[in-house]
Motif scaffolding. Structure first.
Motif, PDB file in Angstrom:
ATOM      1  N   ALA A 142       0.960  -1.256  -0.064  1.00 22.30           N
ATOM      2  CA  ALA A 142      -0.069   0.052   0.325  1.00 22.30           C
ATOM      3  C   ALA A 142       0.674   1.140  -0.069  1.00 22.30           C
ATOM      4  CB  ALA A 142      -0.954   0.018   1.403  1.00 22.30           C
ATOM      5  N   GLN A 143       1.959   1.200   0.769  1.00 21.91           N
ATOM      6  CA  GLN A 143       2.924   2.424   0.783  1.00 21.91           C
ATOM      7  C   GLN A 143       3.624   2.663  -0.857  1.00 21.91           C
ATOM      8  OE1 GLN A 143       6.191   2.044   3.555  1.00 21.91           O
ATOM      9  NE2 GLN A 143       6.692   3.932   3.441  1.00 21.91           N
ATOM     10  N   GLN A 144       3.806   1.723  -1.210  1.00 22.23           N
ATOM     11  CA  GLN A 144       4.547   1.770  -2.566  1.00 22.23           C
ATOM     12  C   GLN A 144       3.725   2.011  -3.808  1.00 22.23           C
ATOM     13  OE1 GLN A 144       6.606  -2.103  -3.070  1.00 22.23           O
ATOM     14  NE2 GLN A 144       8.441  -1.523  -1.755  1.00 22.23           N
ATOM     15  N   ALA A 145       2.307   1.549  -3.542  1.00 17.55           N
ATOM     16  CA  ALA A 145       1.278   1.623  -4.828  1.00 17.55           C
ATOM     17  C   ALA A 145       1.574   3.046  -5.550  1.00 17.55           C
ATOM     18  CB  ALA A 145       0.004   1.373  -4.397  1.00 17.55           C
ATOM     19  N   PRO A 146       1.480   4.105  -4.746  1.00 12.54           N
ATOM     20  CA  PRO A 146       1.187   5.492  -5.339  1.00 12.54           C
ATOM     21  C   PRO A 146       2.644   5.668  -6.090  1.00 12.54           C
ATOM     22  CG  PRO A 146       0.628   5.635  -3.239  1.00 12.54           C
ATOM     23  CD  PRO A 146       1.361   4.234  -3.184  1.00 12.54           C
ATOM     24  N   HIS A 147       3.694   5.137  -5.787  1.00 11.32           N
ATOM     25  CA  HIS A 147       5.047   5.365  -6.337  1.00 11.32           C
ATOM     26  C   HIS A 147       5.376   4.135  -7.656  1.00 11.32           C
ATOM     27  CE1 HIS A 147       5.073   8.140  -3.272  1.00 11.32           C
ATOM     28  NE2 HIS A 147       5.049   7.162  -2.414  1.00 11.32           N
ATOM     29  N   ARG A 148       4.483   3.554  -7.946  1.00  8.35           N
ATOM     30  CA  ARG A 148       4.773   2.433  -8.977  1.00  8.35           C
ATOM     31  C   ARG A 148       3.751   2.774 -10.121  1.00  8.35           C
ATOM     32  NH1 ARG A 148       8.372   1.350  -6.010  1.00  8.35           N
ATOM     33  NH2 ARG A 148       8.966  -0.644  -5.092  1.00  8.35           N
ATOM     34  N   HIS A 149       4.449   2.981 -11.237  1.00 11.09           N
ATOM     35  CA  HIS A 149       3.804   3.385 -12.607  1.00 11.09           C
ATOM     36  C   HIS A 149       3.906   2.469 -13.534  1.00 11.09           C
ATOM     37  CE1 HIS A 149       3.308   6.880 -10.133  1.00 11.09           C
ATOM     38  NE2 HIS A 149       4.508   7.268  -9.862  1.00 11.09           N
ATOM     39  N   ARG A 150       2.742   1.923 -14.212  1.00  7.42           N
ATOM     40  CA  ARG A 150       2.812   1.033 -15.333  1.00  7.42           C
ATOM     41  C   ARG A 150       2.885   2.050 -16.542  1.00  7.42           C
ATOM     42  NH1 ARG A 150      -0.998  -4.051 -16.716  1.00  7.42           N
ATOM     43  NH2 ARG A 150       0.157  -5.055 -18.168  1.00  7.42           N
ATOM     44  N   ILE A 151       4.074   1.741 -17.340  1.00  4.27           N
ATOM     45  CA  ILE A 151       4.214   2.674 -18.534  1.00  4.27           C
ATOM     46  C   ILE A 151       4.543   1.526 -19.617  1.00  4.27           C
ATOM     47  CG2 ILE A 151       5.004   4.576 -17.467  1.00  4.27           C
ATOM     48  CD1 ILE A 151       7.694   2.445 -19.291  1.00  4.27           C
ATOM     49  N   SER A 152       4.134   2.210 -20.734  1.00  5.43           N
ATOM     50  CA  SER A 152       4.475   1.309 -22.174  1.00  5.43           C
ATOM     51  C   SER A 152       6.032   1.708 -22.682  1.00  5.43           C
ATOM     52  CB  SER A 152       3.464   1.487 -23.193  1.00  5.43           C
ATOM     53  OG  SER A 152       3.749   0.980 -24.362  1.00  5.43           O
ATOM     54  N   ALA A 153       6.809   0.866 -22.637  1.00  4.73           N
ATOM     55  CA  ALA A 153       8.148   0.950 -23.231  1.00  4.73           C
ATOM     56  C   ALA A 153       8.316   0.362 -24.611  1.00  4.73           C
ATOM     57  CB  ALA A 153       9.148   0.173 -22.534  1.00  4.73           C
ATOM     58  N   VAL A 154       9.159   1.028 -25.591  1.00  2.00           N
ATOM     59  CA  VAL A 154       9.025   0.550 -27.071  1.00  2.00           C
ATOM     60  C   VAL A 154      10.533   0.179 -27.433  1.00  2.00           C
ATOM     61  CG1 VAL A 154       9.701   2.896 -27.770  1.00  2.00           C
ATOM     62  CG2 VAL A 154       8.637   1.443 -29.307  1.00  2.00           C
ATOM     63  N   ALA A 155      10.359  -0.834 -28.226  1.00  2.00           N
ATOM     64  CA  ALA A 155      11.932  -1.414 -28.414  1.00  2.00           C
ATOM     65  C   ALA A 155      12.480  -0.570 -29.604  1.00  2.00           C
ATOM     66  CB  ALA A 155      11.651  -2.887 -29.380  1.00  2.00           C
ATOM     67  N   ARG A 184       6.032  -2.714 -28.422  1.00  2.00           N
ATOM     68  CA  ARG A 184       5.587  -1.976 -27.114  1.00  2.00           C
ATOM     69  C   ARG A 184       5.583  -3.267 -26.079  1.00  2.00           C
ATOM     70  NH1 ARG A 184       4.891   3.210 -26.731  1.00  2.00           N
ATOM     71  NH2 ARG A 184       4.717   4.374 -28.789  1.00  2.00           N
ATOM     72  N   THR A 185       6.103  -2.761 -24.794  1.00  2.00           N
ATOM     73  CA  THR A 185       6.304  -3.853 -23.713  1.00  2.00           C
ATOM     74  C   THR A 185       6.058  -3.040 -22.461  1.00  2.00           C
ATOM     75  OG1 THR A 185       8.069  -4.916 -24.518  1.00  2.00           O
ATOM     76  CG2 THR A 185       7.831  -5.358 -22.441  1.00  2.00           C
ATOM     77  N   GLN A 186       5.049  -3.440 -21.902  1.00  2.00           N
ATOM     78  CA  GLN A 186       4.712  -3.005 -20.388  1.00  2.00           C
ATOM     79  C   GLN A 186       5.736  -3.173 -19.303  1.00  2.00           C
ATOM     80  OE1 GLN A 186       1.514  -1.442 -20.192  1.00  2.00           O
ATOM     81  NE2 GLN A 186       1.666  -1.737 -22.390  1.00  2.00           N
ATOM     82  N   THR A 223      18.724 -21.708 -22.370  1.00  2.00           N
ATOM     83  CA  THR A 223      18.930 -21.488 -23.765  1.00  2.00           C
ATOM     84  C   THR A 223      19.228 -19.975 -23.966  1.00  2.00           C
ATOM     85  OG1 THR A 223      16.482 -20.891 -24.251  1.00  2.00           O
ATOM     86  CG2 THR A 223      17.310 -23.358 -24.807  1.00  2.00           C
ATOM     87  N   ALA A 224      19.813 -19.727 -25.016  1.00  2.00           N
ATOM     88  CA  ALA A 224      20.411 -18.248 -25.168  1.00  2.00           C
ATOM     89  C   ALA A 224      19.218 -17.452 -25.735  1.00  2.00           C
ATOM     90  CB  ALA A 224      21.320 -18.215 -26.215  1.00  2.00           C
ATOM     91  N   GLY A 225      19.045 -16.077 -25.290  1.00  2.00           N
ATOM     92  CA  GLY A 225      17.744 -15.168 -25.501  1.00  2.00           C
ATOM     93  C   GLY A 225      18.324 -14.191 -26.436  1.00  2.00           C
ATOM     94  N   TYR A 226      17.866 -13.071 -26.142  1.00  2.00           N
ATOM     95  CA  TYR A 226      18.204 -11.841 -27.170  1.00  2.00           C
ATOM     96  C   TYR A 226      18.289 -10.467 -26.255  1.00  2.00           C
ATOM     97  CZ  TYR A 226      16.159 -14.830 -30.722  1.00  2.00           C
ATOM     98  OH  TYR A 226      15.966 -16.016 -31.685  1.00  2.00           O
ATOM     99  N   GLU A 227      18.994  -9.594 -26.656  1.00  2.00           N
ATOM    100  CA  GLU A 227      19.262  -8.293 -26.189  1.00  2.00           C
ATOM    101  C   GLU A 227      18.228  -7.357 -26.824  1.00  2.00           C
ATOM    102  OE1 GLU A 227      23.419  -7.635 -26.271  1.00  2.00           O
ATOM    103  OE2 GLU A 227      23.638  -8.613 -24.352  1.00  2.00           O
ATOM    104  N   THR A 228      17.361  -6.626 -25.905  1.00  2.00           N
ATOM    105  CA  THR A 228      16.490  -5.842 -26.678  1.00  2.00           C
ATOM    106  C   THR A 228      16.569  -4.225 -26.024  1.00  2.00           C
ATOM    107  OG1 THR A 228      15.023  -7.418 -26.996  1.00  2.00           O
ATOM    108  CG2 THR A 228      14.182  -5.212 -27.291  1.00  2.00           C
ATOM    109  N   GLU A 229      16.784  -3.282 -26.673  1.00  2.00           N
ATOM    110  CA  GLU A 229      16.848  -2.138 -25.956  1.00  2.00           C
ATOM    111  C   GLU A 229      15.716  -1.278 -25.998  1.00  2.00           C
ATOM    112  OE1 GLU A 229      19.676   2.239 -26.214  1.00  2.00           O
ATOM    113  OE2 GLU A 229      19.632   0.707 -28.011  1.00  2.00           O
ATOM    114  N   LEU A 230      15.252  -1.113 -24.769  1.00  2.00           N
ATOM    115  CA  LEU A 230      14.055  -0.391 -24.696  1.00  2.00           C
ATOM    116  C   LEU A 230      14.028   1.089 -24.331  1.00  2.00           C
ATOM    117  CD1 LEU A 230      12.248  -3.044 -22.253  1.00  2.00           C
ATOM    118  CD2 LEU A 230      12.041  -2.792 -24.834  1.00  2.00           C
ATOM    119  N   GLY A 231      13.120   1.966 -24.605  1.00  2.00           N
ATOM    120  CA  GLY A 231      13.079   3.281 -24.573  1.00  2.00           C
ATOM    121  C   GLY A 231      11.661   3.714 -24.135  1.00  2.00           C
TER     122      GLY A 231
END
Length: 210
Positions: free
Chosen positions: A71-84, A132-134, A100-108
């Motif tokens: 409850a204390q953290q909730a006002p300071h957590r924000h769900r945004i949309s990041a883009v590759a 887009r990634t949440q 297994t090997a994955g991938y490196e993705t730069e998000l902005g």
């Protein structure tokens, strides 16, 4: 007389142990060690009941603490949309669990307004530029873990209660085992002393010696 069912037999045994521990068993063959053993049985039963009642307390404390923290953290957590920013590139680092090997993705992303951010992350699947990634961020726009759900908190509370019960049970079993071993040794020595007094009269050796 109807046969006793399981619960009735258990209660009857507990009552018998209670009478024996209190010295009210009319059986003349009951020794002090038998009364102590019955006392240990009653203490063990009461301890189990107390542990079952108290093992939930740590879990409730964990639940209340995590609920308050969430409850204390909730006002300071924000769900945004990041883009590759660009297409993902193969990574040599193995992914957790799969190996297994994955991938490196730069998000902005931009949060708060007018504050751009970039972050290179490991992903299991390749992302095309513009995908887009949440993402969860704090007030300054830095990535943070998502808020804990009630399911997460419940699992933590149950795990804490279960661990507490297991630890208490192990301590209880160890205490009962040690107590029974000590009681058995004392009862054995007492029996040997009594037999040393009774055996000559029982076998007639005392009369022959006289």
């Amino acid at each position: 007389m109807r046969p006793l069912r399981g619960a009735d037999r258990t209660l009857a045994r507990l009552r018998a142990h209670a009478r024996r521990a209190a010295g009210r068993d009319p059986n003349p063959l009951i020794r002090r060690a038998d009364r102590v053993r019955s006392g240990l049985v009653l203490i063990g039963v009461l301890t189990v009941v107390a542990l079952l009642a108290l093992c939930w307390l740590p879990g409730l404390l964990v639940r209340d603490f995590e609920n308050a923290e969430t409850a204390q953290q909730a006002p300071h957590r924000h769900r945004i949309s990041a883009v590759a920013v660009a297409d993902s590139a193969p990574s040599d680092a193995p992914q957790p669990f799969s190996g297994t090997a994955g991938y490196e993705t730069e998000l902005g992303w931009t949060y708060p307004a007018g504050t751009p951010h970039r972050l290179l992350v490991e992903t299991s699947d390749a992302q095309r530029a513009g995908t887009r990634t949440q993402l969860w961020v704090d007030d300054s726009g830095r990535p943070v873990p998502p808020p804990r759900t009630q399911s997460d908190i419940t699992v933590d509370a149950l795990w804490t209660s279960g661990s507490t019960l297991l630890a208490e049970a192990m301590l209880g079993v160890a205490a009962v085992t040690v107590g029974r071993a000590v009681l058995h040794r004392r009862a054995q020595r007492a029996w040997e002393r009594e037999w040393a007094q009774v055996e000559p009269r029982w076998t007639g050796r005392a009369g022959r010696s006289a």
